[in-house]
Design an enzyme around this catalytic site. Structure first.
Site, mmCIF file in Angstrom:
data_model
loop_
_atom_site.group_PDB
_atom_site.id
_atom_site.type_symbol
_atom_site.label_atom_id
_atom_site.label_comp_id
_atom_site.label_asym_id
_atom_site.label_seq_id
_atom_site.Cartn_x
_atom_site.Cartn_y
_atom_site.Cartn_z
ATOM 1 N N TYR A 187 4.760 28.172 -28.677
ATOM 2 C CA TYR A 187 5.825 29.129 -28.351
ATOM 3 C C TYR A 187 6.138 30.005 -29.558
ATOM 4 O O TYR A 187 6.112 31.236 -29.473
ATOM 5 C CB TYR A 187 7.068 28.349 -27.916
ATOM 6 C CG TYR A 187 8.228 29.198 -27.459
ATOM 7 C CD1 TYR A 187 8.221 29.833 -26.218
ATOM 8 C CD2 TYR A 187 9.364 29.355 -28.261
ATOM 9 C CE1 TYR A 187 9.306 30.595 -25.788
ATOM 10 C CE2 TYR A 187 10.446 30.115 -27.839
ATOM 11 C CZ TYR A 187 10.412 30.734 -26.607
ATOM 12 O OH TYR A 187 11.488 31.487 -26.190
ATOM 13 N N GLU A 235 4.540 30.589 -32.492
ATOM 14 C CA GLU A 235 3.465 31.452 -32.994
ATOM 15 C C GLU A 235 3.032 32.471 -31.938
ATOM 16 O O GLU A 235 2.640 33.593 -32.268
ATOM 17 C CB GLU A 235 2.268 30.628 -33.461
ATOM 18 C CG GLU A 235 2.575 29.676 -34.621
ATOM 19 C CD GLU A 235 2.814 30.387 -35.960
ATOM 20 O OE1 GLU A 235 3.087 31.605 -35.992
ATOM 21 O OE2 GLU A 235 2.731 29.691 -36.995
ATOM 22 N N SER A 278 22.348 23.133 -20.210
ATOM 23 C CA SER A 278 22.167 22.659 -18.829
ATOM 24 C C SER A 278 22.136 21.129 -18.800
ATOM 25 O O SER A 278 22.764 20.503 -17.928
ATOM 26 C CB SER A 278 20.908 23.265 -18.205
ATOM 27 O OG SER A 278 19.839 23.256 -19.109
ATOM 28 N N THR A 318 24.013 16.636 -35.601
ATOM 29 C CA THR A 318 24.565 17.503 -36.659
ATOM 30 C C THR A 318 23.815 18.837 -36.737
ATOM 31 O O THR A 318 24.254 19.745 -37.440
ATOM 32 C CB THR A 318 24.469 16.815 -38.037
ATOM 33 O OG1 THR A 318 23.120 16.366 -38.200
ATOM 34 C CG2 THR A 318 25.410 15.621 -38.118
ATOM 35 N N GLN A 319 22.695 18.927 -36.017
ATOM 36 C CA GLN A 319 21.981 20.212 -35.992
ATOM 37 C C GLN A 319 22.865 21.235 -35.275
ATOM 38 O O GLN A 319 23.646 20.870 -34.400
ATOM 39 C CB GLN A 319 20.603 20.076 -35.323
ATOM 40 C CG GLN A 319 20.584 19.820 -33.831
ATOM 41 C CD GLN A 319 20.645 18.344 -33.468
ATOM 42 O OE1 GLN A 319 21.344 17.575 -34.115
ATOM 43 N NE2 GLN A 319 19.939 17.942 -32.419
ATOM 44 N N ASN A 356 19.834 31.252 -28.677
ATOM 45 C CA ASN A 356 20.134 30.414 -27.505
ATOM 46 C C ASN A 356 21.159 31.063 -26.568
ATOM 47 O O ASN A 356 22.282 31.350 -26.986
ATOM 48 C CB ASN A 356 20.680 29.051 -27.938
ATOM 49 C CG ASN A 356 19.679 28.255 -28.748
ATOM 50 O OD1 ASN A 356 19.236 28.710 -29.791
ATOM 51 N ND2 ASN A 356 19.316 27.086 -28.277
HETATM 52 P P1 NAD Z 1 12.884 31.216 -17.796
HETATM 53 O O1 NAD Z 1 11.890 30.129 -17.932
HETATM 54 O O2 NAD Z 1 14.029 31.006 -16.870
HETATM 55 O O3 NAD Z 1 12.184 32.583 -17.377
HETATM 56 C C1 NAD Z 1 10.873 32.920 -17.719
HETATM 57 C C2 NAD Z 1 10.223 33.555 -16.512
HETATM 58 O O4 NAD Z 1 8.887 33.930 -16.841
HETATM 59 C C3 NAD Z 1 10.152 32.613 -15.318
HETATM 60 O O5 NAD Z 1 10.595 33.256 -14.147
HETATM 61 C C4 NAD Z 1 8.671 32.272 -15.232
HETATM 62 O O6 NAD Z 1 8.248 31.935 -13.932
HETATM 63 C C5 NAD Z 1 8.039 33.525 -15.779
HETATM 64 N N1 NAD Z 1 6.690 33.329 -16.316
HETATM 65 C C6 NAD Z 1 6.267 32.361 -17.158
HETATM 66 N N2 NAD Z 1 4.967 32.532 -17.418
HETATM 67 C C7 NAD Z 1 4.565 33.640 -16.740
HETATM 68 C C8 NAD Z 1 3.327 34.321 -16.601
HETATM 69 N N3 NAD Z 1 2.220 33.906 -17.231
HETATM 70 N N4 NAD Z 1 3.288 35.430 -15.813
HETATM 71 C C9 NAD Z 1 4.396 35.850 -15.159
HETATM 72 N N5 NAD Z 1 5.584 35.242 -15.240
HETATM 73 C C10 NAD Z 1 5.667 34.140 -16.036
HETATM 74 O O7 NAD Z 1 13.415 31.543 -19.262
HETATM 75 P P2 NAD Z 1 14.544 32.551 -19.753
HETATM 76 O O8 NAD Z 1 15.548 31.766 -20.488
HETATM 77 O O9 NAD Z 1 14.966 33.437 -18.666
HETATM 78 O O10 NAD Z 1 13.719 33.381 -20.853
HETATM 79 C C11 NAD Z 1 13.256 34.707 -20.603
HETATM 80 C C12 NAD Z 1 12.617 35.254 -21.866
HETATM 81 O O11 NAD Z 1 13.565 35.279 -22.921
HETATM 82 C C13 NAD Z 1 11.428 34.438 -22.348
HETATM 83 O O12 NAD Z 1 10.425 35.314 -22.838
HETATM 84 C C14 NAD Z 1 12.002 33.629 -23.494
HETATM 85 O O13 NAD Z 1 11.026 33.310 -24.452
HETATM 86 C C15 NAD Z 1 13.064 34.585 -24.045
HETATM 87 N N6 NAD Z 1 14.133 33.849 -24.748
HETATM 88 C C16 NAD Z 1 15.081 33.160 -24.038
HETATM 89 C C17 NAD Z 1 16.074 32.488 -24.741
HETATM 90 C C18 NAD Z 1 17.165 31.721 -24.021
HETATM 91 O O14 NAD Z 1 18.010 31.111 -24.696
HETATM 92 N N7 NAD Z 1 17.253 31.725 -22.720
HETATM 93 C C19 NAD Z 1 16.078 32.482 -26.141
HETATM 94 C C20 NAD Z 1 15.070 33.170 -26.807
HETATM 95 C C21 NAD Z 1 14.118 33.873 -26.104
HETATM 96 N N1 UDP Z 2 19.391 18.662 -27.492
HETATM 97 C C1 UDP Z 2 20.136 17.495 -27.371
HETATM 98 N N2 UDP Z 2 20.191 16.875 -26.172
HETATM 99 C C2 UDP Z 2 19.588 17.374 -25.063
HETATM 100 C C3 UDP Z 2 18.842 18.575 -25.170
HETATM 101 C C4 UDP Z 2 18.755 19.197 -26.401
HETATM 102 O O1 UDP Z 2 20.707 17.008 -28.356
HETATM 103 O O2 UDP Z 2 19.705 16.735 -23.983
HETATM 104 C C5 UDP Z 2 19.342 19.351 -28.794
HETATM 105 C C6 UDP Z 2 17.938 19.699 -29.278
HETATM 106 O O3 UDP Z 2 17.385 18.615 -30.000
HETATM 107 C C7 UDP Z 2 18.223 20.890 -30.159
HETATM 108 C C8 UDP Z 2 19.406 21.576 -29.488
HETATM 109 O O4 UDP Z 2 19.994 20.590 -28.637
HETATM 110 O O5 UDP Z 2 18.629 20.478 -31.450
HETATM 111 C C9 UDP Z 2 19.031 22.787 -28.656
HETATM 112 O O6 UDP Z 2 17.976 22.416 -27.803
HETATM 113 P P1 UDP Z 2 17.375 23.400 -26.705
HETATM 114 O O7 UDP Z 2 16.191 22.703 -26.122
HETATM 115 O O8 UDP Z 2 18.445 23.840 -25.784
HETATM 116 O O9 UDP Z 2 16.933 24.706 -27.503
HETATM 117 P P2 UDP Z 2 16.161 24.983 -28.889
HETATM 118 O O10 UDP Z 2 15.861 23.695 -29.599
HETATM 119 O O11 UDP Z 2 14.939 25.692 -28.468
HETATM 120 O O12 UDP Z 2 17.133 25.805 -29.642
#
Ligand code: NAD
Ligand code: UDP
Length: 322
Positions: free
Chosen positions: A150, A152, A194, A213-214, A179
């Protein structure tokens, strides 16, 4: 459809996902025509069910690792699984989605001379040693770990965006998203907000990984989508990358306690092992977004959580909200 100066035909890849479906709603409300392309890997038709009969909305089942031939004015490239459980399920496909997906969408944008937006991520900073993170920080990313597909993949996508910009004068907009949470998050995707809400509503133990603590900074989805649109509509010379997130920083244990309080749950907090390469701290410096986009979040964590809890409450009781 005849377009005037402000009405555009816009492609949203990943439009059936959590963020994408909210973006489709917003663009339609702004009067645009929206084409949502999604392979439904983590997204669902349910997220866009309320748009099915909308005259300006169209859904195409499409995998962005394959070329797409359509005519649009703008592209928002969001397609990519975002939660660690989902993106680690098929890591090779995750890298392909980011890299081949970017190449395909940039190729489309180049042919159409369309402006293109990339949903990048705070994960490009890895486990950051600079805090809070500014856009000029190059990050601390493990290239061979479980999260690398993810991190890279998204870093390479940024490289491609900037090379298309330099080499082909493409108008690019790169957002580094921190986030984000809100209604339509997938209940089983393992993300912390969630997970905690679902566990609290079911009265199950809240699983805090490590000592809790993260830290993370949580942005409500409506705030983020406002940032997307402002970035897309910003002057052509402003490419980003720009951080979009809420600078409020909370430990994961604090989040667990707030969720228990807001749900009135009797859930206990239990510790589980910390996943590999889990970043210890994360908070966006949003000075650039404030200055260049006039953007900052307006929804406090507690207010956003109340709205998200209401969504999951309905979902778990079988009455799905739009
Ligand atoms: P999500 O998983 O709900 O949505 C991603 C969507 O992309 C899904 O509908 C999935 O079916 C679709 N998808 C996955 N692979 C695909 C492919 N090969 N071709 C077509 N569709 C494909 O996630 P999200 O939280 O809505 O994230 C949307 C974007 O925002 C992503 O690129 C994610 O990396 C970026 N992002 C989200 C967050 C966050 O906190 N939600 C944080 C950082 C970056
Ligand atoms: N985390 C947690 N309990 C859970 C799910 C996640 O403590 O049930 C922690 C996870 O280890 C991370 C933070 O919550 O430190 C955020 O995790 P998430 O998967 O939501 O996003 P990301 O790590 O990609 O920021």
């Amino acid at each position: 459809m005849k377009h005037n100066d402000t009405t555009r035909r816009i492609l949203v890849t990943g439009g059936a996902g959590f963020l994408g479906s909210h973006l489709c709603d917003r663009l339609l409300a702004d009067g645009h025509e929206v084409i949502c392309a999604d392979n439904l890997f983590t997204g669902s038709k349910q997220n866009i069910a309320h748009l099915r009969d909308h005259p300006r909305f169209e859904f195409i089942r499409h995998d962005v690792t394959f070329p797409l031939y359509i005519e649009v004015d703008q592209i928002y490239n969001l397609a990519c699984p975002a939660s660690p459980i989902h993106y680690q399920h098929d890591p090779v496909q995750t890298t392909k989605t980011s890299v081949h997906g970017a190449i395909n969408m940039l190729g489309l944008a180049k042919r159409l001379r369309a402006r293109i937006f990339q949903a990048s991520t705070s994960e490009v900073y890895g486990d950051p040693v600079v805090h809070p993170q500014q856009e000029d920080y190059w990050g601390n990313v493990n290239p061979i770990g479980l999260r690398s597909c993810y991190d890279e993949g998204k870093r390479c996508a940024e490289t491609l965006f900037f090379d298309y910009h330099r080499q082909h004068q493409l108008e690019i907009k790169v957002a580094r998203i921190f986030n984000t949470y809100g209604p339509r998050m997938h209940p089983n995707d393992g993300r912390v907000v969630s997970n905690f809400i679902v566990q609290a509503l079911r009265g199950e133990p809240i699983t805090v990984y490590g000592e809790g603590t993260q830290t993370r900074s949580f942005c409500f989805v409506d705030d983020l989508i406002e940032g997307f649109v402002r970035l897309m509509d910003s002057p052509p010379e402003f490419t980003g990358p720009v951080n979009l997130g809420n600078p409020g920083e909370f430990t994961i244990r604090e989040l667990a306690e707030i969720v228990i309080e807001l749900t009135g749950s009797k859930s206990s907090i239990v510790k589980r092992p910390l996943p590999a390469d889990d970043p210890m701290q994360r908070r966006p410096d949003i000075t650039l977004a404030r200055e260049r986009l006039g953007w900052q979040p307006t929804i406090a964590l507690r207010d956003g959580l109340v709205r998200t809890i209401a969504y999951f409450d309905q979902l778990l009781s079988g009455h799905r909200a739009a």
